[in-house]
Every structure is written in C-alpha cells, then in structure tokens.
Design an enzyme around this catalytic site. Sequence first.
Site, short mmCIF file in Angstrom:
data_model
loop_
_atom_site.label_atom_id
_atom_site.label_comp_id
_atom_site.label_asym_id
_atom_site.label_seq_id
_atom_site.Cartn_x
_atom_site.Cartn_y
_atom_site.Cartn_z
N ALA A 38 -18.73 -40.10 72.28
CA ALA A 38 -18.62 -41.46 71.73
C ALA A 38 -18.16 -42.42 72.83
CB ALA A 38 -17.62 -41.46 70.58
N GLY B 283 -30.14 -38.21 72.42
CA GLY B 283 -29.22 -37.36 71.65
C GLY B 283 -29.97 -36.51 70.64
N GLY C 171 -18.32 -38.40 67.38
CA GLY C 171 -18.86 -39.71 67.01
C GLY C 171 -18.54 -40.02 65.57
N SER C 172 -19.34 -40.90 65.00
CA SER C 172 -19.06 -41.38 63.65
C SER C 172 -19.44 -40.33 62.60
CB SER C 172 -19.86 -42.66 63.40
OG SER C 172 -21.23 -42.38 63.55
N GLY D 73 -22.64 -37.92 62.61
CA GLY D 73 -22.27 -36.51 62.53
C GLY D 73 -22.98 -35.79 61.39
N GLU E 132 -16.44 -33.58 65.80
CA GLU E 132 -15.20 -34.37 65.90
C GLU E 132 -15.56 -35.78 65.45
OE1 GLU E 132 -12.24 -33.35 66.67
OE2 GLU E 132 -12.49 -31.47 67.76
N THR F 82 -7.73 -41.52 66.45
CA THR F 82 -6.43 -41.26 65.84
C THR F 82 -5.63 -42.54 65.58
OG1 THR F 82 -5.61 -40.90 68.08
CG2 THR F 82 -6.11 -38.93 66.79
N GLU G 157 -13.22 -45.73 57.52
CA GLU G 157 -12.67 -45.92 58.86
C GLU G 157 -13.19 -47.24 59.42
OE1 GLU G 157 -14.59 -44.11 62.24
OE2 GLU G 157 -12.69 -43.46 63.08
N GLY H 54 -2.38 -40.11 70.20
CA GLY H 54 -1.86 -39.64 71.48
C GLY H 54 -1.48 -38.18 71.49
P1 NAD Z 1 -21.81 -42.83 67.23
O1 NAD Z 1 -21.86 -41.86 66.13
O2 NAD Z 1 -22.50 -44.12 67.06
O3 NAD Z 1 -22.40 -42.19 68.58
C1 NAD Z 1 -21.90 -41.00 69.14
C2 NAD Z 1 -22.96 -40.36 70.03
O4 NAD Z 1 -24.05 -39.89 69.23
C3 NAD Z 1 -23.59 -41.31 71.05
O5 NAD Z 1 -23.74 -40.60 72.26
C4 NAD Z 1 -24.93 -41.65 70.42
O6 NAD Z 1 -25.91 -42.05 71.34
C5 NAD Z 1 -25.29 -40.34 69.78
N1 NAD Z 1 -26.25 -40.40 68.66
C6 NAD Z 1 -26.46 -41.43 67.80
N2 NAD Z 1 -27.40 -41.09 66.87
C7 NAD Z 1 -27.74 -39.81 67.15
C8 NAD Z 1 -28.63 -38.88 66.53
N3 NAD Z 1 -29.34 -39.19 65.45
N4 NAD Z 1 -28.73 -37.64 67.07
C9 NAD Z 1 -27.98 -37.29 68.14
N5 NAD Z 1 -27.14 -38.13 68.77
C10 NAD Z 1 -27.02 -39.37 68.28
O7 NAD Z 1 -20.24 -43.06 67.54
P2 NAD Z 1 -19.54 -44.18 68.44
O8 NAD Z 1 -19.65 -45.51 67.77
O9 NAD Z 1 -19.96 -44.05 69.87
O10 NAD Z 1 -18.02 -43.68 68.39
C11 NAD Z 1 -17.07 -44.06 67.45
C12 NAD Z 1 -16.83 -42.96 66.43
O11 NAD Z 1 -16.47 -41.74 67.10
C13 NAD Z 1 -15.67 -43.26 65.51
O12 NAD Z 1 -16.03 -42.92 64.19
C14 NAD Z 1 -14.55 -42.37 66.02
O13 NAD Z 1 -13.57 -42.03 65.06
C15 NAD Z 1 -15.33 -41.17 66.46
N6 NAD Z 1 -14.56 -40.37 67.41
C16 NAD Z 1 -14.02 -39.20 66.95
C17 NAD Z 1 -13.22 -38.44 67.80
C18 NAD Z 1 -12.59 -37.17 67.31
O14 NAD Z 1 -12.12 -36.39 68.15
N7 NAD Z 1 -12.53 -36.91 66.01
C19 NAD Z 1 -13.02 -38.84 69.12
C20 NAD Z 1 -13.61 -40.03 69.55
C21 NAD Z 1 -14.38 -40.79 68.67
#
Ligand code: NAD
Length: 533
Positions: A180, A245, A261-262, A266, A283, A318, A420, A482
């Site tokens: 992400a 991706g 990611g989101s 996910g 995650e 977090t 969120e 953290g």
């Molecule tokens: P996102 O879901 O938009 O993107 C994450 C990744 O997925 C990017 O690399 C994106 O290009 C890729 N992606 C998008 N669509 C896809 C698909 N259909 N198939 C495969 N890959 C695809 O997330 P974001 O906006 O970059 O990040 C923010 C989110 O990440 C928040 O919800 C945050 O809570 C979460 N996050 C979670 C953790 C954790 O450890 N739980 C850590 C960091 C961020």
Amino acid sequence: MITLRRSLAFSHLARYRSLSTRASSILNALEIPTSEPIHGVYDGAWGGSGDVHESVCPTTGEVLARVHAATPEELQTAIAKSRDAYEQFRHVPAPRRGEILRQIRESLAKKRDDLGALVSLEMGKIRTEGEGEVQEFIDICDYAVGLSRMMNGRVVSSERPGHTILEIPNPLGVVGVLSAFNFPVAVYGWNLALSLAAGNATIWKPSPSTPLCSVAVTKIIAKVLESNNMPGAIATLVTGGNDVGEAVVESVDVDMVSFTGSERTGRKVARVVQSRFGKILLELGGNNASIVMPDADLDLAVPAVFFGAIGTAGQRCTSTRRLYLHRKVAPEFISRLKALYASVQPGDPLTSGTLLGPLHNRTALDIYADAISKLRHADADILSGGRRYEHAPFDKGNFVEPTIAIPRSADAHDAIWATETFAPVLNVALFDELEEAINWNNAVPQGLSSSLWTRDIRNVGKWIGPAGSDTGIVNVNVGTSGAEIGAAFGGNKSTGWGRESGGDAWKQYVRWSACTVNFSDAAPLAQGVNFSA
Ligand code: NAD
C-alpha cells in the site's frame, strides 16, 4: 499518481524534467536519475517500457518523476525470472542467505536518512516517521539474520517402532508482495526479510503512487545480490497500476501472495488467489479504538491518542480512529486533546518540527471530505478541524485539519463508526462501564489494533482475556499505533487474519512437509491396521 500514455517516449519526457532542489538532492543521494524517465522493473536487469506513472509530491504537487511500468510481456518475463532465481536460491544454505540479509541491512543502514527523506518526500509522512519506517526494515533484517539459523522443524515421536517423523520447512517458491502507499518501504521489508531467509524469491508490486521508494530500495538490494553473485530476480520489482497487481495475483507461478491494502481490494485479491489454491497473507484496513478508564494516567494517554490519530496524518493502518472515554474523565481528556490539536500546524514533512504533513493524494482528500460531510449530515458535534487548508502554501498540497467529532449515536454498526476513514478523523463516544466500551471496540468489522488506558489490573484482565478485545494487537497503556518488529503484526476479521514480521510469521513463508522415515526392517501400518492378504 497519474498514468500517462505508453506512447510517450523516454527521450521526449527527458526534455521536460526540471526538479526543485528540495527533491533533486534526495533523489541524487539515492542514485535515482533526475534527468530522464526511470525504469520501474528490475528482474536482474533494469527495464520497463509500459505505462508511465507519475510520482507526485503530496506536499507541493510537484511531479517528482515519471516511472515506466512493466508491459504484460515484461511482467511475465519477470515472473519467469523470479521462478528461475528461486530454483537456484533454494539450494543456498539458510545461514548464507542470512549473511546476504546482513549485507542488505548494512547497505540500508548507510542510506537510512536518505531513504527516510524519500519516504517523506513521496508519501508525505513526516521525516522522523519516514526514517522510522526504514529503521523497521533494518530491524527486521537483524531479526531475519538470526532466524536464518533458527528456522527449525521438529522431530515428532512415532507410534511405530524404528520410525521417526520429521516436520520439515523448505523454501516455498515465489512470493508476490503487493503493498500500500502508506508504508512504501517497511511492508516490503517485513516480507522480503522473512521470505529471503526462507529461501524464496519475491516479486514486489508497490503502490502506483510510491514508485520511487521501491526503485530506491531495490537498487540497494540489487547491488548486494549482484555482488554476491546471486540472481537479482531473487528480489524482483514490477511497478505499475492495479492491472500489474492483478496479473501477479493471477499467476500460478506465484506461490504465495502477501497483500497489504484496503479491505475492498483485499476481498478481490483473496478470491482470485483462493480460486487457484494459492497461499495468501492479508494485511487489510484497521479501525482502531482507544479506551480510557477513569484511573488512566492522562499525561500518558492524551499524547498517545494525539499521535495515534494525527501521526502520518491519520494514514496508518493502526491509526486511532475511535476514542471511547469514560464519562468521568471525558471533559478533562477532551479539553487536553483539543489543546494539543490547536497547537499543531501543518508543514513540509521534510522540515524538522513538523508534526502534520499532507494526505497522500487527491483520493485521500475526497475520503476526508466525504467523512466530514457524513458527520455534518448526521449532526455530529465537530470539536476541532473539519476543513481543508486552502491558503498558500498549503493549497498546492493535500493538507487537511485533523478532526475530532462526537457523533450523535455511538452505535458501532453505524457506517460512521464501522468504516475505516483513512484520514485524521477521530470519533469520540462516552461510556459508563468497561464492558460497554469493549463491546463497541469489537462490534466493527475490522480487527487490527486497540488500546486500553488504565492502572487497574482487573481491567487489564478483562481486556486481554477471553471476553476482551478481539483485535490482533491488544495494548495496555500503549497507543494503537507504532508496533515493534519482534511480535507478529496483523489483524483479525476483515483486517484479514494475516500475520507478518516477528513471532511465528516466518512459518507462512515455507513449505511444510511431514516426513515419516522408517529405519526398521518392518513396515507396520499406522493405527495398527492389518492389511495382509
Ligand atoms: P489499495 O487496496 O488501494 O492498494 C494496495 C495495492 O493493491 C496497490 O499496490 C494496488 O496497486 C494494488 N491493487 C489494487 N487493485 C488490485 C487488484 N485488483 N489486484 C491486485 N492488486 C491490486 O490500498 P492503498 O490505498 O494503497 O492503502 C491503504 C489501505 O491499506 C488502508 O486500508 C490501510 O489500512 C491498509 N494497510 C493495511 C496495513 C496492515 O498491515 N493491516 C498496512 C498498511 C496499509
């Protein structure tokens, strides 16, 4: 991130690059070209002739770089090279893999401050948090160096005479790491370190809006691999958009997908990987609560909630998004928190002393504006914030006022509480009994982090026990945000149940076999089964 048409040629783009000193000094220190478009693919050699992605500085709106992603053909080549690299690398003894990780750790440490500054420049978090993120990568390398001599299996007693059962961990294959925007270095670090120690190759698809961080990190790692005569495709990089991706996720040559990611993405990724029976580690989003009891030490709790809600401008998975205050302590807590909010000024995240940087991009601005509008619509009491900074110099960046709101209803199933919002919006509710607050804490779909502020051991017992918090991270007198690398990091429920970093997380990056070995002259069947003719 802005995608340009593929037809824009390298030479054409090169003529139009002109960077601020602020940006060019950071890129120069990390050997990122400032006078030409950048290759966004590494599989032993640098390349990439696909779509061009612009990296845009969230603070100033400046285009920092244009990065060439992988074409579909280049992506398939990169996956094939990762597979070949894995097939070589799995034969390298684990302690030798650890020695390579030690060298990666040393190279990262030399560039810690520069890389931290790049995180700050490209993602927008303040410098100390950018450097902290690189420190996390260094720390997990240390951890994985030790692990490389301790990735032990087990010897299990057999019920059959002269037999022994071994549980053996072997390298797994190719691990796809999809990350992400908000942790453009550390999340890859957690995955790379464990995966490399386990003998795998990784293929990293970073966020399309933080390609420079991934190029800088991969340059550092590639040098170490190449100087050890190891195939560079052990740490393949494929920058690009969601299409890249998707292709990584769909590939049967990618044995495990570690996705950060989101929840929305996910869910899609999980379905695809599951449908091909691949291994998945998720995650996803967090919606984290802090609960403050009347006996809490407010000198500790107020600053911790302040950091939890405002750190990284509320864009940590977090981040503290929900604050449950015991009625007795609420007036004082709110007054002290409001005073801290009033003291915070936005600024360039690269400047020391800045506590509030910009949101990462325009999408994040929309998410913030939408959340505020829903709060206003629901007649919430907005105690602080609620607007975008629109005067110079902040109008060029994505700056918003951190917000504290008391929604009319504390119903945790209401979208205001259950979603969120990836921005600095902190919703507050008052409670009378700890059990009520724990119920609210647990009622949302997400289950990443939570914290309780109390000095009463009986409250602690309730909080960490069977009817306590249901999140993956359950803190006491420590904020939601953290974490250290030593414990397994991850969340439950719609956060995806994944665990990364420390603890037993490494066990997911290996292929386990149960091997029964017969040293005897007889071949009895288990459970005493008699199958003689
Ligand atoms: P996102 O879901 O938009 O993107 C994450 C990744 O997925 C990017 O690399 C994106 O290009 C890729 N992606 C998008 N669509 C896809 C698909 N259909 N198939 C495969 N890959 C695809 O997330 P974001 O906006 O970059 O990040 C923010 C989110 O990440 C928040 O919800 C945050 O809570 C979460 N996050 C979670 C953790 C954790 O450890 N739980 C850590 C960091 C961020």
